[in-house]
Design an enzyme around this catalytic site. Sequence first.
Site, PDB file in Angstrom:
ATOM      1  N   TYR A  85       2.827   1.506  -3.506  1.00 27.70           N
ATOM      2  CA  TYR A  85       1.841   1.714  -4.586  1.00 27.70           C
ATOM      3  C   TYR A  85       1.262   3.119  -4.531  1.00 27.70           C
ATOM      4  O   TYR A  85       1.182   3.828  -5.554  1.00 27.70           O
ATOM      5  CB  TYR A  85       0.737   0.671  -4.438  1.00 27.70           C
ATOM      6  CG  TYR A  85      -0.473   0.885  -5.329  1.00 27.70           C
ATOM      7  CD1 TYR A  85      -0.390   0.668  -6.706  1.00 27.70           C
ATOM      8  CD2 TYR A  85      -1.700   1.278  -4.785  1.00 27.70           C
ATOM      9  CE1 TYR A  85      -1.498   0.853  -7.521  1.00 27.70           C
ATOM     10  CE2 TYR A  85      -2.810   1.454  -5.599  1.00 27.70           C
ATOM     11  CZ  TYR A  85      -2.703   1.245  -6.956  1.00 27.70           C
ATOM     12  OH  TYR A  85      -3.807   1.426  -7.758  1.00 27.70           O
ATOM     13  N   HIS A  86       0.886   3.570  -3.341  1.00 28.15           N
ATOM     14  CA  HIS A  86       0.306   4.904  -3.177  1.00 28.15           C
ATOM     15  C   HIS A  86       1.305   5.987  -3.579  1.00 28.15           C
ATOM     16  O   HIS A  86       0.983   6.901  -4.335  1.00 28.15           O
ATOM     17  CB  HIS A  86      -0.125   5.098  -1.723  1.00 28.15           C
ATOM     18  CG  HIS A  86      -0.558   6.490  -1.407  1.00 28.15           C
ATOM     19  ND1 HIS A  86       0.301   7.415  -0.857  1.00 28.15           N
ATOM     20  CD2 HIS A  86      -1.742   7.137  -1.567  1.00 28.15           C
ATOM     21  CE1 HIS A  86      -0.329   8.561  -0.687  1.00 28.15           C
ATOM     22  NE2 HIS A  86      -1.567   8.420  -1.106  1.00 28.15           N
ATOM     23  N   HIS A  87       2.544   5.893  -3.104  1.00 25.57           N
ATOM     24  CA  HIS A  87       3.538   6.923  -3.388  1.00 25.57           C
ATOM     25  C   HIS A  87       3.883   6.992  -4.874  1.00 25.57           C
ATOM     26  O   HIS A  87       4.132   8.082  -5.401  1.00 25.57           O
ATOM     27  CB  HIS A  87       4.806   6.671  -2.569  1.00 25.57           C
ATOM     28  CG  HIS A  87       4.732   7.203  -1.170  1.00 25.57           C
ATOM     29  ND1 HIS A  87       3.846   6.718  -0.244  1.00 25.57           N
ATOM     30  CD2 HIS A  87       5.420   8.192  -0.538  1.00 25.57           C
ATOM     31  CE1 HIS A  87       3.999   7.380   0.898  1.00 25.57           C
ATOM     32  NE2 HIS A  87       4.941   8.275   0.743  1.00 25.57           N
ATOM     33  N   LEU A  92       0.834  -1.205   0.000  1.00 29.55           N
ATOM     34  CA  LEU A  92       0.000   0.000   0.000  1.00 29.55           C
ATOM     35  C   LEU A  92       0.867   1.253   0.000  1.00 29.55           C
ATOM     36  O   LEU A  92       0.596   2.196  -0.755  1.00 29.55           O
ATOM     37  CB  LEU A  92      -0.921  -0.012   1.231  1.00 29.55           C
ATOM     38  CG  LEU A  92      -1.705   1.280   1.518  1.00 29.55           C
ATOM     39  CD1 LEU A  92      -2.602   1.656   0.346  1.00 29.55           C
ATOM     40  CD2 LEU A  92      -2.537   1.118   2.792  1.00 29.55           C
TER      41      LEU A  92
END
Length: 275
Positions: A155-157, A152
């Site tokens: 992937y988010h960054h 998470l």
Amino acid sequence: MEALFSAVHYWLVEHPAITQYEWKQGHTLGSSPLFLAVTVTAYLAVTLSLHRFAFLPPLSAVALRFITAAHNLILCLLSLVMAVGCSLAAFHQMPNRDWRWAVCFPANHTPPRGPTFFWAHVFYFSKILEFIDTLLIVLGGSSSRSRRLSFLHVYHHAVVVVMCYLWLSTAQTLLPVALVTNASVHVLMYGYYLLCTLGRRPRWKRLVTDCQIIQFVFSFMVSGLMLYYHFTGSGCSGILGWCFNAVFNASLLALFLDFHSKNYHAKKKDHEKNK
């Protein structure tokens, strides 16, 4: 008070560098597809290399605490400035004070220029600055790395940088709403991290995750209003960029809900069992 507001408004909205800002594909700093591709690829490659091979020695506890505190303070204050700046800029830039503009930029009539898009550009670069989050986790040692470096997180960054690039390159509708809500949540999040780094762990950790989930739910609700304007009027700008944004937010919401369930529901069950 009026003098203070005028000063803030000038420096966040009316300064010539802000009012005359314009995103020019391939000319504005960071506006080329090559810059985007190299930035995201380099982040993923460095993160994977550091995580798997750990060729950099971990920082000492004192150095790590100092750098992390400074990083969290900078991002907390920057998020606050972006939230305020974009709010004032959108109100200043919207035609005839029509609030629908913040939800639906008129298609083919909204070039990416002016103070609202200036703050979107600052926001875009702030997401690259947030890559330091990952570096600090990796340099925290093997125990910190295994505990906090999740799919998470990476992937988010990585993908949020692509999202911000599309905001600007497509003059994406809903940009002001997304920026202000996200920056506001980050004020809370980095404020929490800062206090933890300083040794004062607040009791509202769960509130940070709850606010992130509420942010995604709110974005879908506002998107419904935008789609109504889009299909009943002359259309909204950057709709393809919005489609990417919607899919990304849906994936993040699913991941955050899974994180919330594993970290809070499971702990609640364990607490009830131990009573």
